[in-house]
Design an enzyme around this catalytic site. Structure first.
Site, PDB file in Angstrom:
ATOM      1  N   HIS A 131      -3.524   2.376   3.111  1.00 12.01           N
ATOM      2  CA  HIS A 131      -4.383   3.452   2.619  1.00 12.01           C
ATOM      3  C   HIS A 131      -3.666   4.769   2.858  1.00 12.01           C
ATOM      4  O   HIS A 131      -3.357   5.125   3.990  1.00 12.01           O
ATOM      5  CB  HIS A 131      -5.742   3.448   3.325  1.00 12.01           C
ATOM      6  CG  HIS A 131      -6.681   4.488   2.781  1.00 12.01           C
ATOM      7  ND1 HIS A 131      -7.560   4.234   1.741  1.00 12.01           N
ATOM      8  CD2 HIS A 131      -6.862   5.790   3.121  1.00 12.01           C
ATOM      9  CE1 HIS A 131      -8.241   5.330   1.470  1.00 12.01           C
ATOM     10  NE2 HIS A 131      -7.842   6.284   2.292  1.00 12.01           N
ATOM     11  N   CYS A 132      -3.412   5.493   1.776  1.00  8.94           N
ATOM     12  CA  CYS A 132      -2.628   6.727   1.859  1.00  8.94           C
ATOM     13  C   CYS A 132      -3.559   7.930   1.738  1.00  8.94           C
ATOM     14  O   CYS A 132      -4.219   8.102   0.706  1.00  8.94           O
ATOM     15  CB  CYS A 132      -1.580   6.768   0.743  1.00  8.94           C
ATOM     16  SG  CYS A 132      -0.569   8.271   0.771  1.00  8.94           S
ATOM     17  N   PRO A 133      -3.619   8.779   2.763  1.00  9.92           N
ATOM     18  CA  PRO A 133      -4.473   9.976   2.652  1.00  9.92           C
ATOM     19  C   PRO A 133      -3.958  10.984   1.639  1.00  9.92           C
ATOM     20  O   PRO A 133      -4.738  11.802   1.146  1.00  9.92           O
ATOM     21  CB  PRO A 133      -4.442  10.554   4.080  1.00  9.92           C
ATOM     22  CG  PRO A 133      -3.167  10.043   4.675  1.00  9.92           C
ATOM     23  CD  PRO A 133      -2.951   8.685   4.072  1.00  9.92           C
ATOM     24  N   ASN A 136      -5.619   9.870  -1.223  1.00  8.81           N
ATOM     25  CA  ASN A 136      -7.025   9.590  -0.920  1.00  8.81           C
ATOM     26  C   ASN A 136      -7.463   8.272  -1.558  1.00  8.81           C
ATOM     27  O   ASN A 136      -8.574   8.164  -2.091  1.00  8.81           O
ATOM     28  CB  ASN A 136      -7.915  10.735  -1.401  1.00  8.81           C
ATOM     29  CG  ASN A 136      -9.281  10.717  -0.725  1.00  8.81           C
ATOM     30  OD1 ASN A 136      -9.445  10.127   0.340  1.00  8.81           O
ATOM     31  ND2 ASN A 136     -10.255  11.348  -1.344  1.00  8.81           N
ATOM     32  N   ASN A 137      -6.590   7.301  -1.502  1.00  7.95           N
ATOM     33  CA  ASN A 137      -6.855   6.013  -2.138  1.00  7.95           C
ATOM     34  C   ASN A 137      -5.944   4.971  -1.509  1.00  7.95           C
ATOM     35  O   ASN A 137      -4.964   5.304  -0.829  1.00  7.95           O
ATOM     36  CB  ASN A 137      -6.599   6.103  -3.641  1.00  7.95           C
ATOM     37  CG  ASN A 137      -7.234   4.959  -4.399  1.00  7.95           C
ATOM     38  OD1 ASN A 137      -7.905   4.099  -3.827  1.00  7.95           O
ATOM     39  ND2 ASN A 137      -7.029   4.928  -5.711  1.00  7.95           N
TER      40      ASN A 137
END
Length: 299
Positions: A131-133, A136-137
């Protein structure tokens, strides 16, 4: 429906704002303080400006696709699963020809092999990488291409801006040495502001450039080795505890997948053209395979 994929994660929202602010700030500094003063009387001003803005446009387009594209969410069941009948579920799954499917207690649904649950998205993601901030997904099976494209163009923009800033700084130093003291005195009030913008943009370019290129390399290694970071961590734990009972149960619960040739693995992510960075959708075939598996399992 696409905008609903943007999660309300505070960290993700802050990273999104920081990303777009950094992009527009870099474009502002390059145009206003680098290209116009340095190449004002040359065609290179328009040329560099067009190329740099084209890179930023592709960067933003790929980022937008990575943010709002479906990473490969496993659909939720229409009816709740009866957890009291779990012993018969594995046989039912094998009868349907869906070996390797597991049950997610959080989503209360069956998930295909190599799918994992994301605590932030609160959904199971097919071939979840992480999950990559910054988008945001989740980075999953259906949006990994756009995420890698975003990393690639960010690295290009960082390198391009560093070269332009260094060249403009050298040009300014030479111009000040060759100019008169009267002209230098007139430029003194804005000189410190320009130097401050140069330093800030250089720091931003170095930090973002090194950061995205490391992740870019990690993504390519993950594709070529056909192992996501989650799978790599699980494999290391199983190798460390392979003589224990817990590791043997994990091996039977998550059977190893068949390795494919490297070219085939790259084509699965980037399409038949290999590592092409065009904005065409390469996830159509995956989506059809994904839907067919779901229909086969639910049929």
């Amino acid at each position: 429906m696409a905008f609903l994929r943007c999660k309300r994660d505070p960290c993700g929202v802050i990273c999104l704002i920081l990303t777009y602010f950094s992009v527009f700030y870099a474009d502002y500094v390059v145009i206003q303080y680098v290209l116009i003063p340095t190449y004002s009387d040359s065609v290179w001003c328009s040329l560099h400006g067009a190329v740099f803005n084209l890179i930023l446009l592709l960067l933003l387009a790929c980022h937008f696709k990575a943010v709002f594209s479906d990473p490969g969410m496993v659909p939720l069941p229409e009816t709740a699963i009866d957890f009291s009948d779990l012993r018969s579920q594995p046989s039912r799954i094998n009868e349907r020809g869906c070996e390797g499917w597991t049950l997610c207690s959080r989503c209360e649904t069956y998930r295909p092999p190599r799918a994992h649950h994301c605590r932030v998205c609160q959904r199971c993601i097919r071939r979840m990488d992480h999950h990559c901030p910054w988008i945001n997904n989740c980075v999953g099976e259906l949006n990994q291409k756009y995420f890698i494209q975003f990393l690639f163009y960010t690295g290009m923009a960082s390198l391009y801006s560093m070269v332009l800033v260094v060249w403009a700084w050298v040009w300014r130093i030479r111009n000040e040495r060759g100019g008169g003291a009267e002209k230098e005195g007139e430029e003194t009030p804005s000189k410190h502001l320009i130097v401050a913008h140069y330093i800030i943009l250089l720091v931003e370019s170095v930090l973002f450039g090194v950061f995205v290129m490391v992740i870019f390399y990690d993504q390519l290694v993950s594709i070529i080795t056909d192992e996501t970071p989650i799978e790599q961590m699980k494999n290391r734990l199983m190798i460390r505890d392979r003589n224990s009972l817990s590791s043997s149960s994990q091996q039977s619960h998550h059977p190893p997948h068949t390795r494919k040739p490297k070219l085939a693995l790259l084509r699965e992510v980037f399409g038949r053209g290999g590592i092409t960075f065009a904005l065409r959708c390469s996830c159509t075939e995956k989506a059809f395979t994904y839907l067919s598996e779901e229909l086969h399992f639910g049929g």
